[in-house]
Design an enzyme around this catalytic site. Structure first.
Site, PDB file in Angstrom:
ATOM      1  N   ASN A   6       0.846  -1.193   0.000  1.00  0.00           N
ATOM      2  CA  ASN A   6       0.000   0.000   0.000  1.00  0.00           C
ATOM      3  C   ASN A   6       0.891   1.256   0.000  1.00  0.00           C
ATOM      4  OD1 ASN A   6      -1.374   2.289   1.137  1.00  0.00           O
ATOM      5  ND2 ASN A   6      -3.044   0.940   1.692  1.00  0.00           N
ATOM      6  N   HIS A   9       1.005   6.204   2.025  1.00  0.00           N
ATOM      7  CA  HIS A   9       1.750   7.159   2.857  1.00  0.00           C
ATOM      8  C   HIS A   9       2.963   7.772   2.167  1.00  0.00           C
ATOM      9  CE1 HIS A   9      -1.187   6.702   5.778  1.00  0.00           C
ATOM     10  NE2 HIS A   9      -0.933   5.427   5.995  1.00  0.00           N
ATOM     11  N   HIS A  42      -5.554   3.773  -1.639  1.00  0.00           N
ATOM     12  CA  HIS A  42      -6.866   4.191  -1.141  1.00  0.00           C
ATOM     13  C   HIS A  42      -7.138   5.610  -1.641  1.00  0.00           C
ATOM     14  CE1 HIS A  42      -9.564   4.611   2.724  1.00  0.00           C
ATOM     15  NE2 HIS A  42     -10.190   4.997   1.628  1.00  0.00           N
ATOM     16  N   ARG A  44      -9.196   8.369  -1.059  1.00  0.00           N
ATOM     17  CA  ARG A  44     -10.174   8.828  -0.062  1.00  0.00           C
ATOM     18  C   ARG A  44     -10.996   9.972  -0.625  1.00  0.00           C
ATOM     19  NH1 ARG A  44      -8.565   7.077   5.485  1.00  0.00           N
ATOM     20  NH2 ARG A  44     -10.328   8.346   6.133  1.00  0.00           N
ATOM     21  N   ARG A  48      -6.788  13.113   0.958  1.00  0.00           N
ATOM     22  CA  ARG A  48      -5.708  13.568   1.846  1.00  0.00           C
ATOM     23  C   ARG A  48      -4.345  13.010   1.441  1.00  0.00           C
ATOM     24  NH1 ARG A  48      -6.982  10.308   7.416  1.00  0.00           N
ATOM     25  NH2 ARG A  48      -8.967  11.363   7.216  1.00  0.00           N
ATOM     26  N   GLU A  69      -8.676   0.657  -2.735  1.00  0.00           N
ATOM     27  CA  GLU A  69      -9.533   0.750  -1.545  1.00  0.00           C
ATOM     28  C   GLU A  69     -10.381   2.007  -1.689  1.00  0.00           C
ATOM     29  OE1 GLU A  69      -6.971   1.058   1.800  1.00  0.00           O
ATOM     30  OE2 GLU A  69      -6.087  -0.896   1.493  1.00  0.00           O
ATOM     31  N   THR A 100      -8.069   3.867   8.566  1.00  0.00           N
ATOM     32  CA  THR A 100      -9.325   3.127   8.502  1.00  0.00           C
ATOM     33  C   THR A 100      -9.540   2.377   9.812  1.00  0.00           C
ATOM     34  OG1 THR A 100      -8.816   2.828   6.181  1.00  0.00           O
ATOM     35  CG2 THR A 100     -10.657   1.563   7.041  1.00  0.00           C
ATOM     36  N   GLU A 150     -11.446  -8.941   3.142  1.00  0.00           N
ATOM     37  CA  GLU A 150     -10.140  -8.655   3.740  1.00  0.00           C
ATOM     38  C   GLU A 150     -10.399  -8.505   5.234  1.00  0.00           C
ATOM     39  OE1 GLU A 150      -7.683  -5.652   1.888  1.00  0.00           O
ATOM     40  OE2 GLU A 150      -6.574  -5.309   3.747  1.00  0.00           O
ATOM     41  N   HIS A 193      -3.855  -4.395   7.795  1.00  0.00           N
ATOM     42  CA  HIS A 193      -3.920  -3.252   8.701  1.00  0.00           C
ATOM     43  C   HIS A 193      -3.002  -3.451   9.911  1.00  0.00           C
ATOM     44  CE1 HIS A 193      -5.782   0.629   9.540  1.00  0.00           C
ATOM     45  NE2 HIS A 193      -5.370   0.372  10.765  1.00  0.00           N
TER      46      HIS A 193
HETATM   47  N1  PXP Z   1      -5.927  -2.933   4.112  1.00  0.00           N
HETATM   48  C1  PXP Z   1      -6.877  -1.971   4.186  1.00  0.00           C
HETATM   49  C2  PXP Z   1      -8.258  -2.290   3.739  1.00  0.00           C
HETATM   50  C3  PXP Z   1      -6.565  -0.670   4.664  1.00  0.00           C
HETATM   51  O1  PXP Z   1      -7.524   0.273   4.737  1.00  0.00           O
HETATM   52  C4  PXP Z   1      -5.223  -0.405   5.033  1.00  0.00           C
HETATM   53  C5  PXP Z   1      -4.866   0.978   5.504  1.00  0.00           C
HETATM   54  O2  PXP Z   1      -5.002   1.885   4.465  1.00  0.00           O
HETATM   55  C6  PXP Z   1      -4.265  -1.418   4.896  1.00  0.00           C
HETATM   56  C7  PXP Z   1      -4.647  -2.680   4.457  1.00  0.00           C
HETATM   57  C8  PXP Z   1      -2.815  -1.197   5.236  1.00  0.00           C
HETATM   58  O3  PXP Z   1      -2.673  -0.878   6.580  1.00  0.00           O
HETATM   59  P1  PXP Z   1      -1.261  -0.380   7.114  1.00  0.00           P
HETATM   60  O4  PXP Z   1      -0.959   0.932   6.452  1.00  0.00           O
HETATM   61  O5  PXP Z   1      -1.496  -0.252   8.578  1.00  0.00           O
HETATM   62  O6  PXP Z   1      -0.256  -1.424   6.747  1.00  0.00           O
END
Ligand code: PXP
Length: 241
Positions: A6, A9, A42, A44, A48, A69, A100, A150, A193
């Protein structure tokens, strides 16, 4: 177990200055080169971090599957149907949240979600629901026609990070039961997550039941730290001419 990386960030860091670096598209290509099985991002509603431009470029440039996402809202759905990611993962979204928090209440939004996902299904886009390990949510996800779930691993991650190993064992069993239940209904099972380099090893006991994890924050955090020295040395070198 596959790894979805992901890149949200990386975009968070860029948006801190509303500038052009670091570019999440570049990060997606590097993640692919390093072995990522999927790129997850994601988009959003409040934009952001990831921007529409990032999604469009990533879909065009990467060759591994793209997992978008998104909250179950119409304006992001329009973009998703135009870009056609390989998968959409429906997540809950609140503007004031840091990340999330909690899974989507599929059971409580059954009719709305059943209608909402029809267009994705007819376009051949896989539909996944980001949910808690809760039998009602798993059953509802199956009933509305989702292809996958998920499982939210936030609780697993918090317990691990707080070294609450007895509760952690129970949480792993809860995840195991949920994964088995979902699989018996024909759903594919993913998780994510809060997973980190520290807590991923114990999570691998579920590798025969969970096909894939999506990890973002910890990978970006490590990238910043482990790349820091190189970045400072490069600046020094440039200044010396
Ligand atoms: N899976 C989903 C559905 C999420 O919303 C997120 C956070 O955006 C992640 C995985 C990844 O989480 P993390 O950034 O804590 O690894």
């Amino acid at each position: 177990m596959r790894l979805g990386v992901n890149i949200d960030h990386v975009a968070t860091l860029r948006q801190a200055r509303r500038t052009f670096e670091p570019d999440p598209v570049f990060a997606a290509l590097l993640a692919q080169r390093a072995g990522a099985d999927q790129i997850t991002l994601h988009l959003r509603e409040d934009r952001r971090h990831v921007q529409e431009r990032d999604l469009r470029l990533i879909k065009e440039l990467v060759i591994v599957p793209v997992n978008l996402e998104m909250a179950p809202v119409e304006d992001v759905k329009r973009i998703a149907l135009d870009v056609k990611p390989d998968r959409v993962t429906l997540v809950p979204e609140r503007r004031e949240e840091i990340t999330t928090e909690g899974g989507l209440d599929v059971a409580g939004m059954r009719e709305y979600l059943e209608e909402f996902i029809k267009d994705f299904k007819s376009e051949g886009i896989e539909v996944s629901m980001f949910i808690e390990s809760d039998p009602d949510q798993i059953k509802a996800s199956h009933e509305i026609g989702a292809d996958a779930i998920e499982l939210h691993t936030g609780r697993y991650a918090n317990l691990w990070n707080e070294h609450k190993f007895i509760e952690l064992k129970a949480e792993i069993e809860r995840l195991r039961r949920s994964a088995m239940e979902a699989k018996s209904l024909g759903l594919r099972v993913y998780a994510g997550h809060g997973l980190t380099c520290q807590n991923i090893k114990d999570f691998m006991v579920l590798k025969d039941l969970i096909e894939e994890v999506n990890i973002g924050h910890s990978i970006v955090a490590n990238a910043v730290i482990f790349g820091f020295e190189i970045a400072v040395r490069e600046m020094k070198k440039l200044m010396e001419g």
